[in-house]
Design a protein around this motif. Structure first.
Motif, PDB file in Angstrom:
ATOM      1  N   ARG A  78       0.843  -1.208   0.000  1.00  0.00           N
ATOM      2  CA  ARG A  78       0.000   0.000   0.000  1.00  0.00           C
ATOM      3  C   ARG A  78       0.873   1.251   0.000  1.00  0.00           C
ATOM      4  O   ARG A  78       0.638   2.199  -0.744  1.00  0.00           O
ATOM      5  CB  ARG A  78      -0.935   0.029   1.226  1.00  0.00           C
ATOM      6  CG  ARG A  78      -2.030  -0.991   1.281  1.00  0.00           C
ATOM      7  CD  ARG A  78      -3.068  -0.971   0.163  1.00  0.00           C
ATOM      8  NE  ARG A  78      -3.416   0.289  -0.435  1.00  0.00           N
ATOM      9  CZ  ARG A  78      -4.488   1.041  -0.144  1.00  0.00           C
ATOM     10  NH1 ARG A  78      -5.318   0.626   0.776  1.00  0.00           N
ATOM     11  NH2 ARG A  78      -4.746   2.159  -0.785  1.00  0.00           N
ATOM     12  N   ALA A  79       1.905   1.243   0.851  1.00  0.00           N
ATOM     13  CA  ALA A  79       2.756   2.437   0.968  1.00  0.00           C
ATOM     14  C   ALA A  79       3.478   2.724  -0.338  1.00  0.00           C
ATOM     15  O   ALA A  79       3.698   3.876  -0.711  1.00  0.00           O
ATOM     16  CB  ALA A  79       3.768   2.231   2.091  1.00  0.00           C
ATOM     17  N   LYS A  80       3.844   1.667  -1.022  1.00  0.00           N
ATOM     18  CA  LYS A  80       4.615   1.802  -2.258  1.00  0.00           C
ATOM     19  C   LYS A  80       3.737   2.107  -3.465  1.00  0.00           C
ATOM     20  O   LYS A  80       4.244   2.447  -4.533  1.00  0.00           O
ATOM     21  CB  LYS A  80       5.364   0.477  -2.462  1.00  0.00           C
ATOM     22  CG  LYS A  80       6.615   0.585  -3.258  1.00  0.00           C
ATOM     23  CD  LYS A  80       7.385  -0.702  -3.282  1.00  0.00           C
ATOM     24  CE  LYS A  80       8.173  -0.822  -4.581  1.00  0.00           C
ATOM     25  NZ  LYS A  80       8.828   0.419  -5.024  1.00  0.00           N
ATOM     26  N   GLY A  81       2.452   1.927  -3.320  1.00  0.00           N
ATOM     27  CA  GLY A  81       1.560   2.101  -4.472  1.00  0.00           C
ATOM     28  C   GLY A  81       1.793   1.030  -5.524  1.00  0.00           C
ATOM     29  O   GLY A  81       1.542   1.235  -6.715  1.00  0.00           O
ATOM     30  N   ALA A  82       2.259  -0.131  -5.084  1.00  0.00           N
ATOM     31  CA  ALA A  82       2.610  -1.211  -6.029  1.00  0.00           C
ATOM     32  C   ALA A  82       1.361  -1.813  -6.658  1.00  0.00           C
ATOM     33  O   ALA A  82       0.371  -2.056  -5.973  1.00  0.00           O
ATOM     34  CB  ALA A  82       3.387  -2.298  -5.288  1.00  0.00           C
ATOM     35  N   THR A  83       1.443  -2.042  -7.956  1.00  0.00           N
ATOM     36  CA  THR A  83       0.312  -2.680  -8.642  1.00  0.00           C
ATOM     37  C   THR A  83       0.726  -3.924  -9.431  1.00  0.00           C
ATOM     38  O   THR A  83      -0.125  -4.609  -9.981  1.00  0.00           O
ATOM     39  CB  THR A  83      -0.395  -1.691  -9.595  1.00  0.00           C
ATOM     40  OG1 THR A  83       0.580  -1.080 -10.436  1.00  0.00           O
ATOM     41  CG2 THR A  83      -1.150  -0.621  -8.826  1.00  0.00           C
ATOM     42  N   THR A  84       2.022  -4.194  -9.501  1.00  0.00           N
ATOM     43  CA  THR A  84       2.473  -5.420 -10.178  1.00  0.00           C
ATOM     44  C   THR A  84       3.338  -6.208  -9.203  1.00  0.00           C
ATOM     45  O   THR A  84       4.425  -5.768  -8.813  1.00  0.00           O
ATOM     46  CB  THR A  84       3.284  -5.093 -11.448  1.00  0.00           C
ATOM     47  OG1 THR A  84       2.483  -4.285 -12.298  1.00  0.00           O
ATOM     48  CG2 THR A  84       3.659  -6.376 -12.197  1.00  0.00           C
ATOM     49  N   ILE A  85       2.815  -7.352  -8.803  1.00  0.00           N
ATOM     50  CA  ILE A  85       3.466  -8.150  -7.772  1.00  0.00           C
ATOM     51  C   ILE A  85       3.715  -9.544  -8.341  1.00  0.00           C
ATOM     52  O   ILE A  85       2.857 -10.086  -9.048  1.00  0.00           O
ATOM     53  CB  ILE A  85       2.530  -8.344  -6.536  1.00  0.00           C
ATOM     54  CG1 ILE A  85       1.754  -7.067  -6.195  1.00  0.00           C
ATOM     55  CG2 ILE A  85       3.281  -8.920  -5.355  1.00  0.00           C
ATOM     56  CD1 ILE A  85       2.494  -6.001  -5.522  1.00  0.00           C
ATOM     57  N   VAL A  86       4.853 -10.116  -8.007  1.00  0.00           N
ATOM     58  CA  VAL A  86       5.102 -11.532  -8.341  1.00  0.00           C
ATOM     59  C   VAL A  86       5.266 -12.288  -7.037  1.00  0.00           C
ATOM     60  O   VAL A  86       6.046 -11.885  -6.164  1.00  0.00           O
ATOM     61  CB  VAL A  86       6.352 -11.711  -9.223  1.00  0.00           C
ATOM     62  CG1 VAL A  86       6.699 -13.194  -9.377  1.00  0.00           C
ATOM     63  CG2 VAL A  86       6.129 -11.084 -10.605  1.00  0.00           C
ATOM     64  N   GLU A  87       4.536 -13.376  -6.939  1.00  0.00           N
ATOM     65  CA  GLU A  87       4.648 -14.240  -5.760  1.00  0.00           C
ATOM     66  C   GLU A  87       5.270 -15.566  -6.192  1.00  0.00           C
ATOM     67  O   GLU A  87       4.658 -16.333  -6.940  1.00  0.00           O
ATOM     68  CB  GLU A  87       3.274 -14.497  -5.148  1.00  0.00           C
ATOM     69  CG  GLU A  87       3.364 -15.428  -3.945  1.00  0.00           C
ATOM     70  CD  GLU A  87       2.014 -15.701  -3.327  1.00  0.00           C
ATOM     71  OE1 GLU A  87       1.846 -15.356  -2.158  1.00  0.00           O
ATOM     72  OE2 GLU A  87       1.130 -16.256  -4.018  1.00  0.00           O
ATOM     73  N   ALA A  88       6.465 -15.815  -5.700  1.00  0.00           N
ATOM     74  CA  ALA A  88       7.133 -17.093  -5.981  1.00  0.00           C
ATOM     75  C   ALA A  88       6.760 -18.056  -4.866  1.00  0.00           C
ATOM     76  O   ALA A  88       7.230 -17.926  -3.739  1.00  0.00           O
ATOM     77  CB  ALA A  88       8.644 -16.884  -6.033  1.00  0.00           C
ATOM     78  N   GLY A  89       5.891 -18.993  -5.175  1.00  0.00           N
ATOM     79  CA  GLY A  89       5.406 -19.948  -4.176  1.00  0.00           C
ATOM     80  C   GLY A  89       4.065 -19.495  -3.633  1.00  0.00           C
ATOM     81  O   GLY A  89       3.990 -18.591  -2.805  1.00  0.00           O
ATOM     82  N   THR A  90       3.003 -20.102  -4.145  1.00  0.00           N
ATOM     83  CA  THR A  90       1.645 -19.655  -3.800  1.00  0.00           C
ATOM     84  C   THR A  90       0.920 -20.632  -2.901  1.00  0.00           C
ATOM     85  O   THR A  90       0.088 -20.239  -2.079  1.00  0.00           O
ATOM     86  CB  THR A  90       0.850 -19.405  -5.102  1.00  0.00           C
ATOM     87  OG1 THR A  90       1.389 -18.226  -5.707  1.00  0.00           O
ATOM     88  CG2 THR A  90      -0.623 -19.234  -4.875  1.00  0.00           C
ATOM     89  N   SER A  91       1.227 -21.905  -3.026  1.00  0.00           N
ATOM     90  CA  SER A  91       0.586 -22.940  -2.214  1.00  0.00           C
ATOM     91  C   SER A  91      -0.933 -22.817  -2.337  1.00  0.00           C
ATOM     92  O   SER A  91      -1.476 -22.755  -3.439  1.00  0.00           O
ATOM     93  CB  SER A  91       1.091 -22.844  -0.769  1.00  0.00           C
ATOM     94  OG  SER A  91       0.640 -23.943  -0.011  1.00  0.00           O
ATOM     95  N   TYR A  92      -1.637 -22.726  -1.204  1.00  0.00           N
ATOM     96  CA  TYR A  92      -3.097 -22.620  -1.224  1.00  0.00           C
ATOM     97  C   TYR A  92      -3.569 -21.169  -1.328  1.00  0.00           C
ATOM     98  O   TYR A  92      -4.743 -20.875  -1.117  1.00  0.00           O
ATOM     99  CB  TYR A  92      -3.687 -23.279   0.021  1.00  0.00           C
ATOM    100  CG  TYR A  92      -3.558 -24.790   0.015  1.00  0.00           C
ATOM    101  CD1 TYR A  92      -4.534 -25.585  -0.593  1.00  0.00           C
ATOM    102  CD2 TYR A  92      -2.468 -25.424   0.592  1.00  0.00           C
ATOM    103  CE1 TYR A  92      -4.422 -26.968  -0.608  1.00  0.00           C
ATOM    104  CE2 TYR A  92      -2.338 -26.806   0.580  1.00  0.00           C
ATOM    105  CZ  TYR A  92      -3.326 -27.578  -0.019  1.00  0.00           C
ATOM    106  OH  TYR A  92      -3.203 -28.946  -0.042  1.00  0.00           O
ATOM    107  N   GLY A  93      -2.634 -20.279  -1.617  1.00  0.00           N
ATOM    108  CA  GLY A  93      -3.025 -18.918  -1.978  1.00  0.00           C
ATOM    109  C   GLY A  93      -3.370 -17.999  -0.828  1.00  0.00           C
ATOM    110  O   GLY A  93      -4.093 -17.018  -1.023  1.00  0.00           O
TER     111      GLY A  93
END
Ligand SMILES: C[S@@+](CC[C@H](N)C(=O)[O-])C[C@H]1O[C@@H](n2cnc3c(N)ncnc32)[C@H](O)[C@@H]1O
Length: 242
Positions: free
Chosen positions: A82-97
């Motif tokens: 939120r602080a960064k205003g990030a809108t593109t995120i990559v999650e390496a390892g999602t498991s059950y989300g």
């Protein structure tokens, strides 16, 4: 765990209830794992294992385990996004989300607040059944989560090769041996000032040795601190070296 009533997460009650349920499932599983613990390769971490190309007993053991990012770390990641205003995120390892839900809520809120067309959380999971269950949880959350996630099922070193750019935040929550290859695959796709987060880097320092040496090498472009959550939570900022 964050103190009761202090959650920063902006979400309707049914999502809070689901998150509470999923964190509990994960914690209960980990408690069971601790009881029967013995099989980690170097005894230091739940995150030491094979690569996808060389499955081991560890992979079989973890096939139906959540191993969700701790709730307090999820809150931290949410706030950071939120602080960064990030809108593109990559999650390496999602498991059950589970962590993915936080990433999607934060990135989606940013897109709305900043008047952007949309946000994307690229989620990655090798286990097909986990991926299917994660999708069902996201559907239960609704459009604010389901509509933001781009789930890529398969070996991360293949699924992230294409269609990834301008990454604001990379969450490395995957088996330790995959952390460095994933980082180097993603590095050209990181925006200047991107944040890279890695779970458990103190408790599993042995498993993360190569990754940490790479990020801490002079001239790497990364600056690093450990946020003192359980097991250590590495937070690095990347600017391509000039
Ligand atoms: C620690 S768990 C992720 C937990 C998740 N971030 C959460 O908080 O709910 C790591 C996941 O990485 C997955 N994984 C392991 N090797 C992989 C690979 N080569 N490609 C994609 N996912 C992989 C595992 O199946 C496991 O579910």
């Amino acid at each position: 765990m964050s103190p009761a009533g202090s959650s920063p997460i902006g979400a309707p009650p049914h999502i809070h209830a689901l998150l509470t349920k999923l964190h509990k499932l994960s914690i209960d599983q980990e408690a069971e794992l601790q009881k029967s613990k013995s099989k980690n390769n170097d005894g230091s971490s739940r995150f030491v294992s094979s690569t996808a190309a060389e499955p081991t007993d560890f992979d079989a053991l973890m096939r139906d385990k959540f191993i969700a990012l701790d709730e307090d770390k999820c809150h931290f990641v949410y706030q950071l996004i939120r602080a960064k205003g990030a809108t593109t995120i990559v999650e390496a390892g999602t498991s059950y989300g589970v962590s993915t839900i936080y990433l999607a809520l934060a990135a989606g809120r940013n897109a709305k607040a900043l008047g952007k067309a949309g946000a994307t959380v690229i989620a990655t999971e090798f286990e097909v059944e986990k991926a299917g269950a994660a999708r069902a949880y996201w559907k239960e959350c609704g459009e604010s989560v389901e509509g933001v996630v781009d789930l890529r099922v398969g070996d991360i070193l293949e699924t992230l090769k294409e269609g990834v750019r301008d990454v604001d935040v990379l969450l490395l929550d995957i088996w330790a041996k995959l952390a460095l290859p994933t980082l180097t695959l993603m590095q050209p796709k990181l925006r200047p000032g991107a944040v890279v987060l890695v779970d458990n880097t103190v408790a599993a320092a042995g498993g993360y040795k190569e990754l940490l040496e790479y990020m801490k090498a002079p001239g790497s472009g990364f600056t690093n601190i450990v946020v003192p959550y359980s097991g250590g939570f590495e937070m690095s900022v990347y600017y391509p070296p000039l």
